[in-house]
Design a protein around this motif. Structure first.
Motif, PDB file in Angstrom:
ATOM      1  N   GLU A   1      18.672 -34.545 -76.098  1.00 41.94           N
ATOM      2  CA  GLU A   1      18.487 -34.654 -74.643  1.00 41.94           C
ATOM      3  C   GLU A   1      17.175 -33.969 -74.271  1.00 41.94           C
ATOM      4  OE1 GLU A   1      21.834 -33.843 -71.940  1.00 41.94           O
ATOM      5  OE2 GLU A   1      23.086 -33.582 -73.719  1.00 41.94           O
ATOM      6  N   ARG A   2      16.524 -34.513 -73.259  1.00 31.95           N
ATOM      7  CA  ARG A   2      15.291 -33.915 -72.749  1.00 31.95           C
ATOM      8  C   ARG A   2      15.509 -33.520 -71.292  1.00 31.95           C
ATOM      9  NH1 ARG A   2      11.977 -37.522 -74.337  1.00 31.95           N
ATOM     10  NH2 ARG A   2      12.041 -38.830 -72.465  1.00 31.95           N
ATOM     11  N   PHE A   3      15.236 -32.286 -70.980  1.00 29.05           N
ATOM     12  CA  PHE A   3      15.367 -31.775 -69.617  1.00 29.05           C
ATOM     13  C   PHE A   3      13.966 -31.640 -69.008  1.00 29.05           C
ATOM     14  CE2 PHE A   3      18.744 -29.870 -72.324  1.00 29.05           C
ATOM     15  CZ  PHE A   3      19.789 -30.657 -71.872  1.00 29.05           C
ATOM     16  N   ARG A   4      13.871 -30.996 -67.855  1.00 25.19           N
ATOM     17  CA  ARG A   4      12.557 -30.932 -67.201  1.00 25.19           C
ATOM     18  C   ARG A   4      11.578 -30.016 -67.936  1.00 25.19           C
ATOM     19  NH1 ARG A   4      11.640 -29.669 -61.492  1.00 25.19           N
ATOM     20  NH2 ARG A   4      13.325 -28.136 -61.577  1.00 25.19           N
ATOM     21  N   ALA A   5      12.071 -28.958 -68.526  1.00 26.91           N
ATOM     22  CA  ALA A   5      11.167 -28.021 -69.213  1.00 26.91           C
ATOM     23  C   ALA A   5      11.711 -27.594 -70.564  1.00 26.91           C
ATOM     24  CB  ALA A   5      10.917 -26.789 -68.339  1.00 26.91           C
ATOM     25  N   HIS A   6      12.784 -28.236 -70.993  1.00 21.36           N
ATOM     26  CA  HIS A   6      13.443 -27.845 -72.238  1.00 21.36           C
ATOM     27  C   HIS A   6      13.981 -29.084 -72.946  1.00 21.36           C
ATOM     28  CE1 HIS A   6      13.722 -24.446 -69.381  1.00 21.36           C
ATOM     29  NE2 HIS A   6      13.491 -23.701 -70.441  1.00 21.36           N
ATOM     30  N   SER A   7      14.370 -28.907 -74.202  1.00 21.57           N
ATOM     31  CA  SER A   7      14.925 -30.013 -74.987  1.00 21.57           C
ATOM     32  C   SER A   7      16.109 -29.527 -75.803  1.00 21.57           C
ATOM     33  CB  SER A   7      13.866 -30.585 -75.942  1.00 21.57           C
ATOM     34  OG  SER A   7      12.740 -31.074 -75.228  1.00 21.57           O
ATOM     35  N   LEU A   8      17.084 -30.419 -75.964  1.00 21.57           N
ATOM     36  CA  LEU A   8      18.252 -30.153 -76.803  1.00 21.57           C
ATOM     37  C   LEU A   8      18.061 -30.893 -78.115  1.00 21.57           C
ATOM     38  CD1 LEU A   8      21.156 -29.018 -77.163  1.00 21.57           C
ATOM     39  CD2 LEU A   8      21.991 -31.142 -76.113  1.00 21.57           C
ATOM     40  N   LEU A   9      18.122 -30.149 -79.229  1.00 20.89           N
ATOM     41  CA  LEU A   9      17.853 -30.732 -80.545  1.00 20.89           C
ATOM     42  C   LEU A   9      19.046 -30.630 -81.467  1.00 20.89           C
ATOM     43  CD1 LEU A   9      14.331 -29.181 -81.356  1.00 20.89           C
ATOM     44  CD2 LEU A   9      14.841 -31.309 -80.119  1.00 20.89           C
ATOM     45  N   GLN A  10      19.109 -31.555 -82.400  1.00 15.38           N
ATOM     46  CA  GLN A  10      19.992 -31.464 -83.562  1.00 15.38           C
ATOM     47  C   GLN A  10      19.095 -31.160 -84.754  1.00 15.38           C
ATOM     48  OE1 GLN A  10      22.862 -34.706 -84.415  1.00 15.38           O
ATOM     49  NE2 GLN A  10      21.894 -34.796 -86.437  1.00 15.38           N
ATOM     50  N   CYS A  11      19.397 -30.073 -85.461  1.00 20.08           N
ATOM     51  CA  CYS A  11      18.571 -29.655 -86.595  1.00 20.08           C
ATOM     52  C   CYS A  11      19.377 -29.692 -87.884  1.00 20.08           C
ATOM     53  CB  CYS A  11      18.029 -28.238 -86.380  1.00 20.08           C
ATOM     54  SG  CYS A  11      16.942 -28.067 -84.946  1.00 20.08           S
TER      55      CYS A  11
ATOM     56  N   ARG B   1      21.242 -29.712 -67.410  1.00 23.25           N
ATOM     57  CA  ARG B   1      21.593 -31.079 -67.015  1.00 23.25           C
ATOM     58  C   ARG B   1      21.655 -31.210 -65.493  1.00 23.25           C
ATOM     59  NH1 ARG B   1      26.498 -31.744 -71.381  1.00 23.25           N
ATOM     60  NH2 ARG B   1      25.257 -32.565 -73.143  1.00 23.25           N
ATOM     61  N   GLU B   2      22.244 -30.224 -64.834  1.00 21.12           N
ATOM     62  CA  GLU B   2      22.342 -30.259 -63.371  1.00 21.12           C
ATOM     63  C   GLU B   2      20.959 -30.236 -62.736  1.00 21.12           C
ATOM     64  OE1 GLU B   2      24.833 -27.021 -62.271  1.00 21.12           O
ATOM     65  OE2 GLU B   2      26.640 -27.862 -63.225  1.00 21.12           O
ATOM     66  N   ASP B   3      20.059 -29.439 -63.299  1.00 20.55           N
ATOM     67  CA  ASP B   3      18.694 -29.368 -62.781  1.00 20.55           C
ATOM     68  C   ASP B   3      18.003 -30.721 -62.918  1.00 20.55           C
ATOM     69  OD1 ASP B   3      16.147 -27.730 -62.073  1.00 20.55           O
ATOM     70  OD2 ASP B   3      15.629 -28.752 -63.954  1.00 20.55           O
ATOM     71  N   LEU B   4      18.220 -31.384 -64.051  1.00 23.94           N
ATOM     72  CA  LEU B   4      17.600 -32.693 -64.262  1.00 23.94           C
ATOM     73  C   LEU B   4      18.191 -33.726 -63.303  1.00 23.94           C
ATOM     74  CD1 LEU B   4      15.718 -34.489 -65.980  1.00 23.94           C
ATOM     75  CD2 LEU B   4      17.656 -34.872 -67.523  1.00 23.94           C
ATOM     76  N   ALA B   5      19.474 -33.645 -63.043  1.00 22.98           N
ATOM     77  CA  ALA B   5      20.129 -34.586 -62.137  1.00 22.98           C
ATOM     78  C   ALA B   5      19.591 -34.448 -60.719  1.00 22.98           C
ATOM     79  CB  ALA B   5      21.645 -34.378 -62.165  1.00 22.98           C
TER      80      ALA B   5
ATOM     81  N   MET C   1      10.211 -32.442 -75.552  1.00 20.54           N
ATOM     82  CA  MET C   1       9.837 -33.194 -76.753  1.00 20.54           C
ATOM     83  C   MET C   1      10.076 -34.679 -76.503  1.00 20.54           C
ATOM     84  SD  MET C   1      11.399 -30.591 -79.630  1.00 20.54           S
ATOM     85  CE  MET C   1      10.325 -31.144 -80.946  1.00 20.54           C
ATOM     86  N   VAL C   2       9.356 -35.517 -77.218  1.00 18.04           N
ATOM     87  CA  VAL C   2       9.489 -36.958 -77.019  1.00 18.04           C
ATOM     88  C   VAL C   2      10.197 -37.633 -78.179  1.00 18.04           C
ATOM     89  CG1 VAL C   2       7.462 -37.100 -75.533  1.00 18.04           C
ATOM     90  CG2 VAL C   2       7.187 -37.358 -78.003  1.00 18.04           C
ATOM     91  N   ALA C   3      10.279 -36.960 -79.320  1.00 17.44           N
ATOM     92  CA  ALA C   3      10.922 -37.568 -80.488  1.00 17.44           C
ATOM     93  C   ALA C   3      11.255 -36.479 -81.499  1.00 17.44           C
ATOM     94  CB  ALA C   3       9.997 -38.610 -81.130  1.00 17.44           C
ATOM     95  N   GLY C   4      12.049 -36.862 -82.500  1.00 17.74           N
ATOM     96  CA  GLY C   4      12.367 -35.942 -83.575  1.00 17.74           C
ATOM     97  C   GLY C   4      11.293 -35.961 -84.645  1.00 17.74           C
ATOM     98  N   GLY C   5      11.593 -35.270 -85.751  1.00 17.19           N
ATOM     99  CA  GLY C   5      10.627 -35.212 -86.832  1.00 17.19           C
ATOM    100  C   GLY C   5      11.085 -34.264 -87.916  1.00 17.19           C
TER     101      GLY C   5
END
Length: 324
Positions: A216-226, A313-317, A177-181
């Motif tokens: 946070e945005r990873f390579r194929a996933h995203s961490l969200l606050q809902c 996170r490790e995969d993104l690093a 994802m690129v942004a919240g909403g």
């Protein structure tokens, strides 16, 4: 068995009003439906006499309320290790683990949170649903508030209905994802599967609003606050799937396994082994119904969700922003 006793004089301003209407204003700690039931059962008297709910008042009458609370739930108490983060005479807040069913039901007659609460405090049997005012899905972890008295139960239900209980979740979803909403889409039972909920039109669904923010945005996933504005069944899970970003591991609404290109064996094992929706109720805030205090609680993410996020996170690093 708990006995409730109250005595009060009908205010003169209530002259000409119905008994049940005035009673609801005189005793706001109890719901209108419960007070109406007590009137019918004779537990409430007006100047020493039993009267109908529609009785018109003149003002100044003496109201006496005396009722013994009977058990509202018949489930058996069960010894259970509960992670209680706050407890007072009015309510308790607990951190529910993933895998624990909240209410007994078909396929889960025992071993539920309700059974454990009855063991912790047997008087909860006198309250609707043993004081549970909101629920978490079986495989969602995190914070819940439970009432310990009938007035607190009534007040918490009212706070929830007025959206004055802040419930914040952490979710890990598929896709970058690129942004919240905000998702503002009605939710109702799925027409094709009674176990699922779905986005429906306004006639068939109830209003549901979920605010989300990208952490946070990873390579194929995203961490969200809902953030929940409403509290429909499976709301976050349904809304995220509706916008094309279902939760990792969600057995009902998930989009399958998504592996970034060149993912390590450790990440592949972590993603394949995460077999529940990646959803954690991390924050709960409300005004204490009895004391008026601002109450706010936080719960650390559970070990499996922490391990999942660390692996992403490790995969993104290692791979940078390269996508799958």
């Amino acid at each position: 068995m708990t006995t409730i006793r109250h005595e009060a004089q009908v205010p003169l301003t209530a002259a000409g009003r119905r008994f049940d209407q005035a009673l609801a204003e005189m005793f706001p700690d109890y719901s209108r439906s419960r007070l109406s039931g007590w009137i019918k059962s004779g537990a409430v008297s007006l100047d020493g006499a039993q009267v109908a709910a529609r009785q018109l008042l003149r003002g100044g009458e003496l109201v006496r309320l005396e009722v013994e609370l009977e058990n509202e739930v018949s489930s058996a108490p069960e010894a259970m290790a509960l992670e209680i983060v706050h407890e007072d005479e009015h309510l308790l807040v607990l951190d529910k683990p993933a895998g624990l069913v909240v209410h007994p039901g078909a396929g889960n007659p025992v071993g539920t949170l309700l059974n454990g609460l009855l063991h912790h405090d047997p008087k909860l049997a006198e309250l609707p649903r043993a004081g549970i005012v909101h629920r978490l899905d079986k495989d969602t972890s995190g914070l819940m508030v439970v009432a310990r008295t009938l007035p607190t139960y009534t007040a918490l239900v009212d706070l929830l209905s007025r959206h004055e209980v802040e419930r914040q979740y952490e979710a890990v979803v598929l896709g970058t994802m690129v942004a919240g909403g905000t998702v503002d889409e009605p939710i109702g039972r799925s027409m094709g599967d009674r176990l699922r909920q779905a986005v429906r039109d306004e006639e068939d669904g109830k209003r549901a609003v979920t605010h989300y923010r990208l952490r946070e945005r990873f390579r194929a996933h995203s961490l969200l606050q809902c953030q929940l504005e409403t509290g429909r069944t499976h709301q976050i899970r349904v809304h995220m799937a509706h916008i094309g970003h279902p939760l990792i591991g969600d057995p009902l609404y998930g989009g399958g396994l998504k592996l970034p290109r060149g993912a390590s064996a450790e990440l592949i094992a972590t993603l394949r082994g995460f077999r529940r929706q990646a959803l954690h109720a991390e924050k709960l805030s409300f005004i204490h119904p009895a004391t008026g205090e601002d109450m706010s609680f936080s719960a650390e993410r559970p070990a499996d969700q922490r391990q999942l996020i660390e692996a992403l996170r490790e995969d993104l690093a290692v791979h940078g922003s390269e996508h799958y």
